[in-house]
Structure formats: C-alpha cells, structure tokens
Design a protein around this motif. Structure first.
Motif, PDB file in Angstrom:
ATOM      1  N   GLN A 250      14.296  11.414 -50.096  1.00  0.00           N
ATOM      2  CA  GLN A 250      14.810  11.341 -51.473  1.00  0.00           C
ATOM      3  C   GLN A 250      13.785  11.777 -52.521  1.00  0.00           C
ATOM      4  OE1 GLN A 250      15.356   7.326 -53.289  1.00  0.00           O
ATOM      5  NE2 GLN A 250      14.920   6.549 -51.258  1.00  0.00           N
ATOM      6  N   PHE A 251      12.491  11.627 -52.211  1.00  0.00           N
ATOM      7  CA  PHE A 251      11.495  12.076 -53.200  1.00  0.00           C
ATOM      8  C   PHE A 251      11.725  13.546 -53.532  1.00  0.00           C
ATOM      9  CE2 PHE A 251       8.843   8.794 -50.833  1.00  0.00           C
ATOM     10  CZ  PHE A 251       9.018   7.803 -51.793  1.00  0.00           C
ATOM     11  N   TRP A 255      14.804  12.813 -56.505  1.00  0.00           N
ATOM     12  CA  TRP A 255      13.972  12.373 -57.636  1.00  0.00           C
ATOM     13  C   TRP A 255      13.723  13.533 -58.606  1.00  0.00           C
ATOM     14  CZ3 TRP A 255      10.116   7.859 -57.011  1.00  0.00           C
ATOM     15  CH2 TRP A 255      10.690   6.853 -56.213  1.00  0.00           C
ATOM     16  N   ALA A 256      13.435  13.162 -59.836  1.00  0.00           N
ATOM     17  CA  ALA A 256      13.196  14.165 -60.877  1.00  0.00           C
ATOM     18  C   ALA A 256      11.956  14.997 -60.535  1.00  0.00           C
ATOM     19  CB  ALA A 256      13.004  13.467 -62.219  1.00  0.00           C
ATOM     20  N   ASP A 257      11.890  16.182 -61.112  1.00  0.00           N
ATOM     21  CA  ASP A 257      10.815  17.118 -60.782  1.00  0.00           C
ATOM     22  C   ASP A 257       9.426  16.494 -60.902  1.00  0.00           C
ATOM     23  OD1 ASP A 257      12.597  19.030 -60.164  1.00  0.00           O
ATOM     24  OD2 ASP A 257      12.411  20.140 -62.069  1.00  0.00           O
ATOM     25  N   ALA A 258       9.245  15.678 -61.915  1.00  0.00           N
ATOM     26  CA  ALA A 258       7.912  15.105 -62.148  1.00  0.00           C
ATOM     27  C   ALA A 258       7.464  14.216 -61.000  1.00  0.00           C
ATOM     28  CB  ALA A 258       7.924  14.306 -63.449  1.00  0.00           C
ATOM     29  N   GLU A 324      -6.068  17.231 -50.301  1.00  0.00           N
ATOM     30  CA  GLU A 324      -5.552  18.353 -51.084  1.00  0.00           C
ATOM     31  C   GLU A 324      -4.016  18.396 -51.004  1.00  0.00           C
ATOM     32  OE1 GLU A 324      -7.228  20.028 -53.092  1.00  0.00           O
ATOM     33  OE2 GLU A 324      -5.638  21.451 -53.651  1.00  0.00           O
ATOM     34  N   LEU A 325      -3.484  18.217 -49.801  1.00  0.00           N
ATOM     35  CA  LEU A 325      -2.027  18.196 -49.640  1.00  0.00           C
ATOM     36  C   LEU A 325      -1.406  17.056 -50.447  1.00  0.00           C
ATOM     37  CD1 LEU A 325      -1.618  18.600 -45.753  1.00  0.00           C
ATOM     38  CD2 LEU A 325      -0.961  20.269 -47.493  1.00  0.00           C
ATOM     39  N   LEU A 326      -2.051  15.906 -50.385  1.00  0.00           N
ATOM     40  CA  LEU A 326      -1.485  14.723 -51.048  1.00  0.00           C
ATOM     41  C   LEU A 326      -1.462  14.890 -52.555  1.00  0.00           C
ATOM     42  CD1 LEU A 326      -2.933  11.696 -49.008  1.00  0.00           C
ATOM     43  CD2 LEU A 326      -0.935  13.088 -48.554  1.00  0.00           C
ATOM     44  N   VAL A 327      -2.538  15.413 -53.124  1.00  0.00           N
ATOM     45  CA  VAL A 327      -2.530  15.555 -54.585  1.00  0.00           C
ATOM     46  C   VAL A 327      -1.542  16.635 -55.029  1.00  0.00           C
ATOM     47  CG1 VAL A 327      -4.841  14.601 -54.944  1.00  0.00           C
ATOM     48  CG2 VAL A 327      -4.570  17.061 -54.645  1.00  0.00           C
ATOM     49  N   GLN A 328      -1.171  17.518 -54.109  1.00  0.00           N
ATOM     50  CA  GLN A 328      -0.142  18.514 -54.436  1.00  0.00           C
ATOM     51  C   GLN A 328       1.267  17.931 -54.287  1.00  0.00           C
ATOM     52  OE1 GLN A 328      -0.813  21.681 -51.663  1.00  0.00           O
ATOM     53  NE2 GLN A 328      -2.738  22.321 -52.598  1.00  0.00           N
ATOM     54  N   GLY A 329       1.373  16.675 -53.931  1.00  0.00           N
ATOM     55  CA  GLY A 329       2.697  16.076 -53.747  1.00  0.00           C
ATOM     56  C   GLY A 329       3.320  16.420 -52.418  1.00  0.00           C
ATOM     57  N   ARG A 330       2.489  16.697 -51.413  1.00  0.00           N
ATOM     58  CA  ARG A 330       3.041  17.076 -50.110  1.00  0.00           C
ATOM     59  C   ARG A 330       2.763  16.010 -49.057  1.00  0.00           C
ATOM     60  NH1 ARG A 330       0.400  22.712 -49.274  1.00  0.00           N
ATOM     61  NH2 ARG A 330       1.647  22.751 -47.371  1.00  0.00           N
ATOM     62  N   ASP A 522      13.302   7.143 -59.932  1.00  0.00           N
ATOM     63  CA  ASP A 522      11.934   6.611 -59.896  1.00  0.00           C
ATOM     64  C   ASP A 522      11.861   5.198 -60.481  1.00  0.00           C
ATOM     65  OD1 ASP A 522      12.321   8.716 -62.192  1.00  0.00           O
ATOM     66  OD2 ASP A 522      10.936   7.226 -62.975  1.00  0.00           O
ATOM     67  N   ARG A 523      12.953   4.694 -61.031  1.00  0.00           N
ATOM     68  CA  ARG A 523      12.979   3.303 -61.499  1.00  0.00           C
ATOM     69  C   ARG A 523      13.807   2.411 -60.575  1.00  0.00           C
ATOM     70  NH1 ARG A 523      12.521   1.975 -66.543  1.00  0.00           N
ATOM     71  NH2 ARG A 523      11.846   0.036 -65.579  1.00  0.00           N
TER      72      ARG A 523
END
Lengths: 821, 78
Positions: A250-251, A255-258, A324-330, A522-523
């Motif tokens: 679902q992420f 979920w919204a782009d942000a 690096e992957l994690l901070v890219q949202g992966r 996200d809420r």
C-alpha cells in the motif's frame, strides 16, 4: 470511500511462474587501496581501534563473571553478560556507514552495536552538540565523573569515555548509567547517539524499528532505522510480521506521493549460526542461508544479501548500499551478516553444542586479527603499533572499570532513600495540549455523512416522554468514541491510527466509519492481520516521537501481541529511566455472542502488568471523555470497549453527551446510582446488570443499592468506593472477567484492608465462572446477570430477606476450586 | 406487478436504519441487482439492490429518514 485495487479473476487464472531476484552472497569486492582513499589510513585504523574497544569492553564483563576481577579490579557483577566476542566487525562496519540520526534498535547481545554506533556518532556530531548531550545527561553527573576521574586528552576522548563509562555504569545498573540503572546489560541505550532500546526479547526490535521507520517517513525525518537481531530471531513470528509490515504494497499503491515506498528500516541479522545452542543452518530453520528469507517478503526480496561479517569493510559497504536504497524510499532491506560468536552465549555456556574443531577453525577468522593483518599487509600499520593500540585500550578500560565499580564515583540507585523511585518511573502522567488548528484533510469534516447523521441525533438516550431512543436516534458509545477520535485525528497530525479493517470498513465495529473519507492513508490505514506488528510498530512510532492509536479487533487477540503489549508497550518508559515516552493507545473490544475465543474479558492480564493504564468505560459520556484523556496523555493505555455496549445510548447524564471536546480523568470511579444499604462496584458492561438489580432491590426488597462504575482499572482511586462503604458497610463487585485472578479480586482484597472497620461483611466478587465463554444462547448462564447479583445480595448480605434463589449459580465455590474451576 | 423494496434484516440487534441516498428517482428504470438505495445502520453504511427489473414507481421513505426493519422503502413496477 471506493475500493481502489481491483482483483481481476482473469489476471489470476493465467498460467505462469514466479521469478525471484538472485540473492547476492559476499558481493563485496575488496580493494584496500580504494578503501584507503575512502576512509583514509586514520579512518581504517579507527575501525580497528573500535573493534578492539568493543572486544576489551566485553572482556571486562567476561572476566568479572568468570573470575570476579578484571585487571586486578575485584567486583562481583551479578547481572547477565551476553557477549558478542568475535562479532565486532558486524557492529563496527555497520556503524561506519550510519549517521547520528540513523537509529539502531538492538538485541540482548548489543554491547558491540551500542559502542560502535556511539563511537561513530561521537565522531560525526558537532562538538557543541556533543557537549550539550553530555551536560544534559543526569544534569552532567556522568560527564563530571569522566572529567575529574579519567586522565587524558579532552575532546573526543572525553566523549568516548562518557560513552564507555555510561554503558558500563548502566550494565552495573548504577544511577549514572545511560538508563539511570533501569536498563542494564540487555537494555542499555542512549538516544542522543542514535542508539535506541536494546531488547532482551529475541527479535522484538524488528517491529519497534519498523514503527520508528514509519514515524521517520511520516515526519519527513532524515535517516533510517536498523533492527539488529540474531539469526535465531528468524524463527520468531513477530520478526516476519515486522518485515511484511515494512514492505506493505500500500505504501506504493495507495499512499500519497510524498509517502510512497517501503519503510526505511534495515533488518540487520547478526548471523552467528547459533540461536543460543540450537543451530539455525541445518537444524532449527529451513533456510540454507539466512538471506533466502527475503524472497518470502516481496518482489525485491527486500534487497537481501549475505555479507561477510568478519570483515568490517564488507559490512560497511553493504550497509552503505542498503542505506542509500532506504533513503530513496525503496526499503525495507535485509542483511544477513555472517559472523561467529567465539564467546559463549552467556558466561555459564560450556559450548556443549559445538566442537573444538569448529571453534578453532573460526579463530582463524577472528575479525580483529583478520583486519589487523590486512592493514599490516597494506603497510598502514605495523605489528608493534597494533600491540601498542591493544595495550592502550586495556589501560583505558582498566581506568573506566575502576570508576564504574566505585560506588562513590558511580553511585548505585538508592532505593532505600526513595522506596518508590522505580514506581515513579512507570508513568509520566504528562499530556499534550491539542493544537486548536485543524490539520489538512481530504475534505471538510462536515462533508462526512456520518458527521451529518450524528449531528441530527439526540445527545441523551431518552426522549422527553421517557422512552429509550434507538441507536439511530441518539448518540451511542460508538459515536462518542468516534467524536473523540475525530477530534484528535483532525487536530494532531503526529497521531496515526491503524489496525485491521480500520479504513473503508471503519473498524470491525464501525467506530471509525467515515474517517476514511477525510483522512489520507498516512493517517489511517489497514494493517495486515499482524497483531504483534500492530502493537510493536505503535511502540516504535511513539519512541520515535509520534503518537499511535491502534486496535486489536478483539481483546482475545492480545495473546497474539503478548510480548508487544506486556514487555514493550508497558516497559520502555520505566526501562529508559523516564527518558522515553510511549504515547500509545491500544483499543481492544471485548466480544459477545462469539464463544470462547472471541468473548473473554482479559482486563486483568493488562492490569497485572506494571506500566499500562487500563480503561474500560461503559457509557457514551465516559467513553468520549476517557478516550480523550488517553489520546492526549503520554502514557501507554489499553482501552477496552464492550461490543455489547457500542449501541448503548447515554442514560445517566440528563444533559447528554456534550457535543464539544472534553476529557475525563483516568482512574476515577464514578457513582452512577446513589444508595444507602449496599455498594455495587462494576467494571464494564456489568454496570447495566447491576443497575437492573439495584432497581429490583429497591422495589421488591426495600434495599437501597449504590452503584459505582470503576471506569478504569489502572490507575484506581479507592476513595469514592471507601466513602460509599462507610455509608453502606457492604460491597459486591461485578465484572464479566472470570473470577480467578480477576482484577476484582485485587479490588476486593484492598477494599477489605482499607475499609475493614466499616464493613459488615466481606466484599463479594461476582464474575464469570472459570470456564470458557459459551455461545450466544448460553451467555446468560455465564456473564453475571441481574439475578446473580440479586441472589448474592439477598441471600448472603441480607440473609433476613429469605428470598428464593433465582439464578443458576447455586454451586459450591470451594468444591469448584478443588476441581480447578 | 408491484415489487416492494424492503429494509432488510441487518443483524440481531438492529431494528432500524437510515436512508442516506436514493440513487434513482421516481420513474427511473432499474435493473434487478442494481444498487438503488444507500442506508446506514449504527455500524455500517451499505447499498441495497433492486429486487426486480422495472420502473421505480414510488419512493416511500425519502433520504435522511429512519425506517424499521421490514419497512417498504419503495415500489418497483414490473
């Protein structure tokens, strides 16, 4: 809210095969010259030095446990020592690639991770920030000891000594330790360095680090979280629940782009091949290499890799790539870091489960020897310098140990001076002020059809002619809960709500119905059926600075989240010495009509565990106000709700349930009916049976009963109850929990003690019998009914009444007890 | 022939529900199985399907009103 993901049968009928990405094993390609360029020779030496510090630090504990002395310093250390000797490269390698704002959560074997992360943070934090951290801890007491008692250059060395002494003091459970002596060896942590709770429950950090990662994502905070665990934890369900939670589709899909992308959490398995004494490879697990489990989680196999954990540079390389992957949202990501524990599991371990041959073979792979040889081969350091470094490290540890064992310099926790010192750490009893501004919503609150419908309802449960209104015509307990949740969710964007079926369904019992129209994913989101992860992530979310409202659909599912509720949610405030707060509200509904596994009142289990506030309202007015207190407080609360009462309308307060927001204090019993002859104290829905009994006592027997609704179990103010029995001299306590071990037994025992002189008879508990909750048609034979209460009061407390028994409970409690019932 | 649209039985303890919205107006064609009216109980919001194909001849309980279980909410003429 329309359904957003279509399940097309055509898609699922196509013949195909699943493909999985390859899992890299030892992808690191060593090139010492490249590493020299990256870290500098000084940086590489630093890595060697950090490993030596960890090794020597743990040698202190090993020596104290084995010989009662270290380097001539005698000390009887009574606590545990789960050492990671042999695993230092994993800890130091990981820390080399982490930033101070990356937060690690560890295991019972985490001294190494703590030290490595601390040393890394000290080097990366600005001097003034570092100074402030040291001056803030225990009002500078530890820093003063370091500065006055440990010789040597100032600056970084002071900070390192602060780290090492603070940890050793904590392991000795002394007052200047990082957790004020409330954590100890298995639970030491220090958030300013990014070291978050180390956890004595195997794998428990997985869910907590996942929740912390969720908070980082939602708060837009930088950095990642790391769940440190051992290979044995891959046998724990909650670890799998956490990995799945972190990787929920679902992420990306909803979920919204942000907020797109999996959670920034790295599952870092220190794989030392042994789960205490059982062998994971070949014996207790099905996997051949731990990293294989990544294949079960998602299409990316959560970027799993197996890494050589005897080489700090290989670990640093892998962690840097995963970060690096994690901070890219992966995210999330998984590392299987293979290393070998050359020390025993604990100091009483005689290594009966492994051979000498195997241990000797791994001696050749000792990370400190390997790395020291590597640096010597590259001409970075000489054998003499290595020996000197080792000697300096031992000298330093000797000085630190001497201070740590000295009660004058490292004072014990003085319980004698304040016998309730630990008790005062259980709850902060603080709360937030809700902002008056509304947070941004998908649409205005007034556009929610439920809000419009509820606005038309009567606030009071009776019409002017005295007729009781239906739940469609008056505000119910369900609506009252909704109003508080709505208010908090729309005014506090640090609050997140989730659980099974929470979104479109509105929770299985409709409390949240309508919220999905105004709150983005996200809420408010649907969680997997992962009770352990629901609670553990809520705890992690709170430890990371957020606030969580989560639910277990039925109270009976507490068993699925047992550790998470009883060891995690309940204990981190006190185990942090009061430095952390756990603002988590856990809603649990108690079923009815569903039989043995869906209808039991388990409030006593929660009340029994120190550190949880326990609430069980029975009226709409109380439910609305008490949930508001729970959600604005900073302490963990288990909030019970009866499914039988969701449709209950307000029957006590003539003014009805206020439309506006209000709070009612947790812990105050409330008199619902005044009387003179007998007090009936109830918990939960028993209030209504008691009231029915009270009416009949009055009309038929001329006995005037006062009915008090406990409303909360923890905390509990006895005064209103004692005031009542001073008047009545008799008390019956009623709840739907099975009598054996029921919280009513605690109340009855204490009321006897506190009010002995005013009582004409012993307090009498009426609960459910000590057998399973039967099906719907038999429930009236199980949960206390009006007649059960009448029988007890007329036959036992007022035997002069000589009334006939009405209920079926004509059994001999002592005989049943003898039979285990 | 007239076919009534009835408020269904929605559970043991639910006696009445609210009409939220009619998706059709009187005179519209409706098809059996088509969602025709949205109702809310104390716990859930749900759609009721047309019990027959025909013309929605009469709406007896308009939006925002409550109706007991078994009440005829409207009539379909087939």
């Amino acid at each position: 809210m329309p359904k957003e993901i279509h399940i097309d049968p055509k898609t699922f009928k196509v013949r195909s095969a699943l493909n999985a990405p390859p899992i890299p094993i030892h992808a690191y390609d060593e090139n010492i010259e490249a590493e020299r360029a990256r870290y500098g020779d000084e940086g590489l030496l630093q890595i060697l030095r950090d490993m030596m510090i960890i090794r020597e630090f743990e040698t202190i504990l090993a020596s104290l446990k084995a010989k009662g002395a270290y380097c001539g310093i005698e000390f009887n250390y009574k606590g545990p020592a789960h050492l990671s000797i042999g695993q230092e490269a994993a800890a130091v390698g990981a820390a080399a690639s982490l930033e101070p704002h990356d937060h690690i959560f560890g295991s019972h074997r985490s001294h190494g991770e703590f030290i490595a992360k601390g040393l890394s943070a000290i080097r990366k934090l600005p001097d003034d920030a570092m100074r402030l951290i040291m001056e803030s801890h225990e009002r500078g007491a530890l820093l003063r000891t370091v500065e006055t008692s440990l010789q040597g250059p100032k600056g970084i060395e002071t900070a390192e000594n602060f780290l090492l002494l603070g940890l050793l003091a904590e392991i000795f459970m002394r007052s200047t330790g990082f957790n004020r002596g409330m954590g100890g060896s298995m639970h030491a942590f220090f958030p300013p360095f990014g070291t978050y709770p180390n956890n004595a429950i195997v794998g428990a950090s997985a869910g907590i680090a996942t929740g912390a990662a969720l908070r980082k994502k939602l708060a837009g905070a930088s950095g990642i979280t790391v769940a440190n665990a051992g290979d044995g934890s891959t046998g724990c369900g909650p670890v799998w629940e956490a990995m799945n939670f972190a990787a929920m589709a679902q992420f990306d899909t909803l979920w919204a782009d942000a907020f797109k992308g999996g959670l920034p959490v790295l599952f870092f398995f220190n794989n030392n091949f042994y789960a205490m004494g059982g062998q994971t490879i070949g014996e207790t697990m099905g996997w051949d290499r731990l990293s294989r489990i990544g294949l079960a989680v998602n299409q990316q196999a959560i970027h799993a890799e197996t890494v050589d954990g005897t080489n700090p540079l290989a670990v640093a390389d892998a962690v840097a790539r995963k970060r690096e992957l994690l901070v890219q949202g992966r995210g999330p990501a998984l590392l299987d870091v293979e290393c070998y524990r050359s020390s025993g599991h604990s100091t009483t371990d005689i290594n009966s489960y492994r051979t000498k041959d195997e241990m000797q073979a791994w001696e050749q792979h000792d990370p400190i020897i390997l790395f020291s040889n590597r640096l010597q081969e590259a001409g970075i350091v000489t054998a003499g310098q290595v020996a000197e470094l080792r000697e300096q490290t031992t000298d330093r540890m000797r000085s630190i140990t001497a201070i740590a064992v000295d009660p004058a310099l490292t004072p014990p926790v003085d319980i004698h001076a304040d016998p309730t010192l630990i008790g005062k750490l259980m709850f902060s009893n603080t709360n937030i002020e809700l902002p008056s501004q509304e947070v941004s919503l998908l649409k205005p609150v007034d556009a929610v059809s439920r809000v419009r419908q509820d606005a038309k309802k009567s606030r009071y449960g009776f019409a002017e002619d005295g007729a009781k209104l239906s739940p469609m015509r008056a505000i119910t307990l369900r609506d009252a809960l909704f109003e508080t949740v709505l208010h908090h969710m729309t005014h506090d964007d640090s609050l997140v709500a989730y659980g099974e079926e929470c979104r479109e369904w509105g929770g299985a019992f409709g409390v949240y119905r309508g919220l999905a129209e105004i709150l983005p994913h996200d809420r408010l989101f649907n969680s997997p059926i992962s009770e352990a992860a629901i609670v553990a992530t809520a705890v992690g979310f709170a430890l990371e600075g957020g606030r969580a409202l989560v639910e277990l659909m039925y109270g009976d599912f507490l068993g699925r989240a047992g550790d998470e509720v009883f060891n995690q949610m309940a204990k981190w405030q006190s185990m942090s010495g009061g430095q952390l707060k756990v603002p988590v509200v856990l809603r649990c509904s108690i079923g009815s009509k569903y039989g043995a596994q869906h209808s039991q009142d388990w409030t006593a289990l929660c009340a029994h565990i120190p550190g949880l506030k326990v609430v069980y309202p029975a009226t709409p007015y109380d439910a609305k106000g008490l949930l508001a207190s729970a959600l604005s407080g900073n302490d963990p609360v288990v909030f019970f709700e009866s499914q039988r009462l969701y449709d209950t309308v307000e029957q006590f307060r003539n003014e009805g349930v206020p439309t506006g927001y209000y709070q009612l204090p947790i812990g105050e019993p409330d008199c619902k009916r005044a009387g003179e002859d007998v007090t009936i104290l109830t918990v939960g829905p028993s209030l209504y049976s008691a009231l029915a009994a009270a009416e009949e006592l009055e009309s038929t027997f001329g006995i005037s009963a006062e009915v008090i609704d406990a409303r909360s179990l923890v905390p509990f103010n006895y005064e209103p109850v004692l005031a009542s029995i001073r008047k009545t001299g008799r008390i019956v306590l009623v709840s739907e929990a099975s009598e054996r071990g029921s919280f009513l037994m605690t109340l009855a025992a204490n009321i006897t003690r506190f009010g002995y002189e005013t009582l004409h008879a012993a307090p009498r508990v009426i609960g459910s019998p000590n057998w399973i909750v039967p099906g719907a048609e038999m429930e009236s034979t199980y949960f206390p009914q009006k007649d059960d209460i009448l029988d007890v009061i007329t036959s036992e407390l007022f035997p002069g009444q000589r009334s006939n028994r009405r209920s079926i409970r004509d059994w001999d409690d002592r005989e049943l007890a003898r039979l285990g019932l | 022939m007239d076919t009534p649209i009835l408020m269904p039985n929605l559970g043991n303890e639910i006696d009445e529900a609210q009409i939220d919205e009619w998706f059709k107006t009187e005179g519209d064609m409706v098809t059996e199985g088509e969602q025709i009216v949205l109702i809310t109980t104390p716990k859930v919001t749900m759609e009721i399907e047309a019990p027959a194909t025909g013309i929605l001849k009469k709406i007896l309980v308009p939006a925002d009103e409550l109706a007991a279980v078994g009440t005829t909410l409207g009539i379909i003429e087939t």
